[in-house]
Motif scaffolding. Structure first.
Motif, PDB file in Angstrom:
ATOM      1  N   TYR A  89      13.061 -31.684 -18.287  1.00 10.93           N
ATOM      2  CA  TYR A  89      11.997 -31.893 -17.300  1.00 10.93           C
ATOM      3  C   TYR A  89      12.088 -30.764 -16.281  1.00 10.93           C
ATOM      4  N   ASP A  90      10.937 -30.169 -15.932  1.00  8.37           N
ATOM      5  CA  ASP A  90      11.018 -28.998 -15.062  1.00  8.37           C
ATOM      6  C   ASP A  90      10.606 -29.259 -13.620  1.00  8.37           C
ATOM      7  N   TYR A  91      10.012 -30.400 -13.345  1.00  8.29           N
ATOM      8  CA  TYR A  91       9.677 -30.735 -11.958  1.00  8.29           C
ATOM      9  C   TYR A  91      10.102 -32.164 -11.667  1.00  8.29           C
ATOM     10  N   TRP A  92      10.579 -32.352 -10.427  1.00  5.83           N
ATOM     11  CA  TRP A  92      11.115 -33.644 -10.003  1.00  5.83           C
ATOM     12  C   TRP A  92      10.570 -34.033  -8.637  1.00  5.83           C
ATOM     13  N   GLY A  93      10.424 -35.346  -8.440  1.00  3.86           N
ATOM     14  CA  GLY A  93      10.099 -35.848  -7.117  1.00  3.86           C
ATOM     15  C   GLY A  93      11.350 -35.968  -6.268  1.00  3.86           C
ATOM     16  N   GLN A  94      11.151 -36.431  -5.033  1.00  4.12           N
ATOM     17  CA  GLN A  94      12.257 -36.525  -4.086  1.00  4.12           C
ATOM     18  C   GLN A  94      13.029 -37.833  -4.226  1.00  4.12           C
ATOM     19  N   GLY A  95      12.473 -38.778  -4.961  1.00  4.34           N
ATOM     20  CA  GLY A  95      13.141 -40.050  -5.215  1.00  4.34           C
ATOM     21  C   GLY A  95      12.718 -41.147  -4.256  1.00  4.34           C
ATOM     22  N   THR A  96      12.814 -42.384  -4.718  1.00  3.42           N
ATOM     23  CA  THR A  96      12.541 -43.551  -3.885  1.00  3.42           C
ATOM     24  C   THR A  96      13.624 -44.586  -4.145  1.00  3.42           C
ATOM     25  N   GLN A  97      14.131 -45.186  -3.077  1.00  3.01           N
ATOM     26  CA  GLN A  97      15.245 -46.122  -3.190  1.00  3.01           C
ATOM     27  C   GLN A  97      14.753 -47.494  -3.630  1.00  3.01           C
ATOM     28  N   VAL A  98      15.423 -48.043  -4.618  1.00  2.00           N
ATOM     29  CA  VAL A  98      15.200 -49.424  -5.046  1.00  2.00           C
ATOM     30  C   VAL A  98      16.520 -50.169  -4.876  1.00  2.00           C
ATOM     31  N   THR A  99      16.490 -51.241  -4.113  1.00  2.00           N
ATOM     32  CA  THR A  99      17.685 -52.049  -3.882  1.00  2.00           C
ATOM     33  C   THR A  99      17.396 -53.485  -4.288  1.00  2.00           C
TER      34      THR A  99
END
Length: 126
Positions: A113-123
């Motif tokens: 994969y060549d592009y990524w998001g910044q992420g989102t926390q799931v708890t």
């Protein structure tokens, strides 16, 4: 420049549901396969789900099969991850990613994969 922006994370009790979204911009969204990965503290980034350019082919990690559903809306340049029957072990930062090709699979590694998001926390609380 490609941008991927995740949203929809949060805190939920075990057994609950969340829907993550990944909004994409910067290149023709419908040309590329997409995926979701997750990373818990101190662990590697693991494959969660992936989807082909058209949405007709989907793939899931063993731990989420039957509970999570990946989908995409090419008209809205957005990918989704519906997460049901959540468990405490699903707690992680969830990342969306885009491949440089139209097709994908469950065995494509992180560097496929060549592009990524910044992420989102799931708890998920027990």
């Amino acid at each position: 420049q490609v941008q991927l922006v995740e949203s929809g994370g949060g805190l939920v009790q075990a057994g609950g549901s969340l829907r993550l979204s990944c909004a994409a911009s910067g290149r023709t969204f419908s040309n590329y396969a997409m995926g979701w990965f997750r990373q818990a503290p101190g662990k590697e980034r693991d494959f969660v789900a992936a989807i082909s350019w058209s949405g007709r082919s989907t793939y899931y990690g063993d731990s989420v099969k039957g509970r999570f559903t990946i989908s995409r809306d090419n008209a809205k340049n957005t990918m989704y991850l519906q997460m049901d029957s959540l468990r405490p072990e699903d707690t992680a930062v969830y990342y969306c990613a885009q491949r440089p090709v139209a097709y994908t699979g469950s065995d494509v590694p992180v560097n496929g994969y060549d592009y990524w998001g910044q992420g989102t926390q799931v708890t998920v609380s027990s």
